[in-house]
Enzyme design. Structure first.
Site, PDB file in Angstrom:
ATOM      1  N   PHE A  11       1.072  -3.394   8.826  1.00  0.00           N
ATOM      2  CA  PHE A  11      -0.380  -3.543   8.661  1.00  0.00           C
ATOM      3  C   PHE A  11      -0.737  -4.576   7.584  1.00  0.00           C
ATOM      4  O   PHE A  11      -1.334  -5.620   7.871  1.00  0.00           O
ATOM      5  CB  PHE A  11      -0.973  -2.176   8.326  1.00  0.00           C
ATOM      6  CG  PHE A  11      -2.413  -2.202   7.914  1.00  0.00           C
ATOM      7  CD1 PHE A  11      -3.360  -2.926   8.623  1.00  0.00           C
ATOM      8  CD2 PHE A  11      -2.831  -1.479   6.799  1.00  0.00           C
ATOM      9  CE1 PHE A  11      -4.696  -2.938   8.230  1.00  0.00           C
ATOM     10  CE2 PHE A  11      -4.158  -1.484   6.412  1.00  0.00           C
ATOM     11  CZ  PHE A  11      -5.089  -2.212   7.120  1.00  0.00           C
ATOM     12  N   ASP A  32      11.486  -8.117   9.317  1.00  0.00           N
ATOM     13  CA  ASP A  32      10.970  -6.797   9.649  1.00  0.00           C
ATOM     14  C   ASP A  32      11.940  -6.073  10.562  1.00  0.00           C
ATOM     15  O   ASP A  32      12.459  -6.657  11.523  1.00  0.00           O
ATOM     16  CB  ASP A  32       9.598  -6.920  10.330  1.00  0.00           C
ATOM     17  CG  ASP A  32       8.803  -5.622  10.286  1.00  0.00           C
ATOM     18  OD1 ASP A  32       9.260  -4.631  10.892  1.00  0.00           O
ATOM     19  OD2 ASP A  32       7.732  -5.594   9.666  1.00  0.00           O
ATOM     20  N   THR A 133       1.645   0.656  -4.592  1.00  0.00           N
ATOM     21  CA  THR A 133       0.464   1.470  -4.304  1.00  0.00           C
ATOM     22  C   THR A 133      -0.078   2.139  -5.560  1.00  0.00           C
ATOM     23  O   THR A 133       0.674   2.369  -6.519  1.00  0.00           O
ATOM     24  CB  THR A 133       0.812   2.558  -3.263  1.00  0.00           C
ATOM     25  OG1 THR A 133      -0.276   3.467  -3.115  1.00  0.00           O
ATOM     26  CG2 THR A 133       2.031   3.357  -3.712  1.00  0.00           C
ATOM     27  N   ASP A 134      -1.360   2.485  -5.545  1.00  0.00           N
ATOM     28  CA  ASP A 134      -1.931   3.241  -6.655  1.00  0.00           C
ATOM     29  C   ASP A 134      -1.465   4.695  -6.658  1.00  0.00           C
ATOM     30  O   ASP A 134      -1.635   5.408  -7.661  1.00  0.00           O
ATOM     31  CB  ASP A 134      -3.460   3.183  -6.642  1.00  0.00           C
ATOM     32  CG  ASP A 134      -4.095   3.742  -5.372  1.00  0.00           C
ATOM     33  OD1 ASP A 134      -3.353   4.132  -4.438  1.00  0.00           O
ATOM     34  OD2 ASP A 134      -5.329   3.773  -5.287  1.00  0.00           O
ATOM     35  N   GLU A 135      -0.849   5.141  -5.571  1.00  0.00           N
ATOM     36  CA  GLU A 135      -0.421   6.542  -5.494  1.00  0.00           C
ATOM     37  C   GLU A 135       0.699   6.871  -6.477  1.00  0.00           C
ATOM     38  O   GLU A 135       0.958   8.047  -6.763  1.00  0.00           O
ATOM     39  CB  GLU A 135      -0.012   6.897  -4.066  1.00  0.00           C
ATOM     40  CG  GLU A 135      -1.170   6.797  -3.089  1.00  0.00           C
ATOM     41  CD  GLU A 135      -0.858   7.357  -1.714  1.00  0.00           C
ATOM     42  OE1 GLU A 135      -0.190   8.409  -1.650  1.00  0.00           O
ATOM     43  OE2 GLU A 135      -1.282   6.752  -0.714  1.00  0.00           O
ATOM     44  N   LYS A 171       7.995   5.111  -3.904  1.00  0.00           N
ATOM     45  CA  LYS A 171       7.399   3.831  -4.309  1.00  0.00           C
ATOM     46  C   LYS A 171       7.473   3.661  -5.826  1.00  0.00           C
ATOM     47  O   LYS A 171       7.710   2.553  -6.325  1.00  0.00           O
ATOM     48  CB  LYS A 171       5.957   3.733  -3.832  1.00  0.00           C
ATOM     49  CG  LYS A 171       5.808   3.508  -2.345  1.00  0.00           C
ATOM     50  CD  LYS A 171       6.434   2.188  -1.880  1.00  0.00           C
ATOM     51  CE  LYS A 171       5.658   0.981  -2.364  1.00  0.00           C
ATOM     52  NZ  LYS A 171       6.237  -0.293  -1.825  1.00  0.00           N
ATOM     53  N   ASN A 266     -13.372  11.370   1.503  1.00  0.00           N
ATOM     54  CA  ASN A 266     -12.865  11.263   2.872  1.00  0.00           C
ATOM     55  C   ASN A 266     -13.921  11.680   3.891  1.00  0.00           C
ATOM     56  O   ASN A 266     -14.070  11.053   4.950  1.00  0.00           O
ATOM     57  CB  ASN A 266     -11.609  12.111   3.042  1.00  0.00           C
ATOM     58  CG  ASN A 266     -10.391  11.480   2.398  1.00  0.00           C
ATOM     59  OD1 ASN A 266     -10.421  10.325   1.976  1.00  0.00           O
ATOM     60  ND2 ASN A 266      -9.314  12.244   2.294  1.00  0.00           N
TER      61      ASN A 266
END
Length: 365
Positions: A11, A32, A133-135, A171, A266
């Protein structure tokens, strides 16, 4: 530059590849593995460009990575290849450990070997840009849980890591590896951490495409818990611009947070999709009537929000899309590309809920 992009059929990766080919004079080597979320149909618009090359390679395969580096001789690496769906990581964490941790290690070592053999000038100019990622930061205080707005902090580049899921933990581990390879071996690395992306070519296991497609088919629109989890939404093409800017102008050793300035619950996101569809594809009933509430995800983070002032201040990047304009573009793209949606699902995934093994064991589903 000649840029090696890992995960370029995914994506965000495909958005980066399209941005580079369409807006710069640089070349791209897309590496990929083509897992379920990677699809070359996302790159049809650039696949015949002489500046684009594709290599179907697993980043865990060191021999193949060495071959790719030797044949293509890139000037930079943009590392986006990753398993990224939290629900899938709950059901099958092993794939996330393998790709996100072992794969990043393998890529770093292949890059280091290649980089060590370059001339001094090329070594100095080389960059390894790791996209994260911010996660990895865990979650933030929620408006419903604090006494005043002063407590509603944002993620900054120095926020301590506190990952909650197997995905975010993997991550976080990859981020630490990248920084260690700079500190220990001198490999010129840069890290970016982004907020929730949305936009065209998003695999329909993620919230926005899943809701769009379910709504059109008259299916339930599942909302986890009360739907009050807050995310900062970033249009993927804005993110692609930011990533290229960091590669071209960012400083080695720095971290840049990239956010969309769009904090939304959400449930608000689902409701906004319904409102737009009511106008664009009207039917006898309102799409909001399809909303259903389901048992929440285990360990679900309550709020993410990015402070992206550093990249704005130092590199001059700001998002061009508001959430309203970006969401409308996204919905219109899916309406125009339903065949792409059907092809990428390919019978193996029909938008069923993933990551429910723990809930089933606890009798909640």
């Amino acid at each position: 530059m000649k840029i090696l992009v890992t995960g370029g059929a995914g994506f965000i990766g495909s958005a980066v590849v399209r941005h580079i080919i369409n807006n710069t004079s640089d070349s791209v080597i897309n590496v990929d593995k083509l897992t379920y979320a990677g699809n070359l149909e996302s790159l049809v618009s650039v696949e015949k460009d002489e500046r684009y090359a594709f290599e179907q390679v697993d980043i865990c395969d060191r021999a193949e990575l060495d071959r790719v580096f030797d044949e293509h001789k890139p000037d930079a690496v943009m590392h986006l290849a990753a398993e990224s769906h939290v629900d899938r990581s709950i059901t099958g964490p092993a794939d996330f450990i393998q790709t996100n941790i072992v794969g990043t290690y393998t890529l770093l070592e292949a890059t280091r070997s290649y980089w060590n053999a370059l001339s001094v000038d090329k070594r100095t100019a080389f960059r390894f840009h790791h996209i994260s990622t911010d996660e990895v930061y865990g979650d933030l205080p929620h408006p419903d849980e604090v006494q005043n707005s002063d407590e509603l902090t944002l993620f900054t580049e120095i926020t301590p890591y506190a990952p909650s899921s197997p995905y975010s933990a993997s991550k976080a581990s990859s981020d630490h590896l990248v920084r260690a390879w700079l500190r220990t071996y001198g490999l010129p690395t840069i890290v970016t951490n982004c907020s929730n992306n949305y936009g065209p070519y998003h695999f329909p296991e993620k919230l926005i495409p899943l809701v769009i497609l379910n709504a059109l088919e008259g299916k339930n629109l599942p909302v986890y818990g009360k739907g009050d989890q807050i995310r900062d939404w970033l249009y993927v093409e804005d993110h692609a611009r930011a990533l290229y800017k960091v590669l071209a102008e960012g400083k080695v050793g720095e971290t840049y947070n990239i956010g969309g300035h769009n904090e939304k619950k959400n449930l608000e996101v689902v409701q906004e999709i319904c409102k737009i569809l009511d106008v664009i594809v009207p039917k006898e009933t309102k799409y909001q009537e399809q909303i259903t509430y389901v048992t929440d995800r285990p360990g679900h983070d309550r709020r993410y929000a990015i402070d992206s002032s550093k990249i704005q201040r130092e590199l001059g990047w700001t998002p061009l899309e508001t959430f309203e304009t970006g969401l409308k573009k996204t919905i219109e793209w899916y309406l125009d590309n339903l065949r792409w949606c059907k092809n990428v699902q390919n019978g193996s995934y029909q938008r069923e809920r993933l990551g429910v093994d723990t809930l089933i064991a606890e009798g909640e589903v």
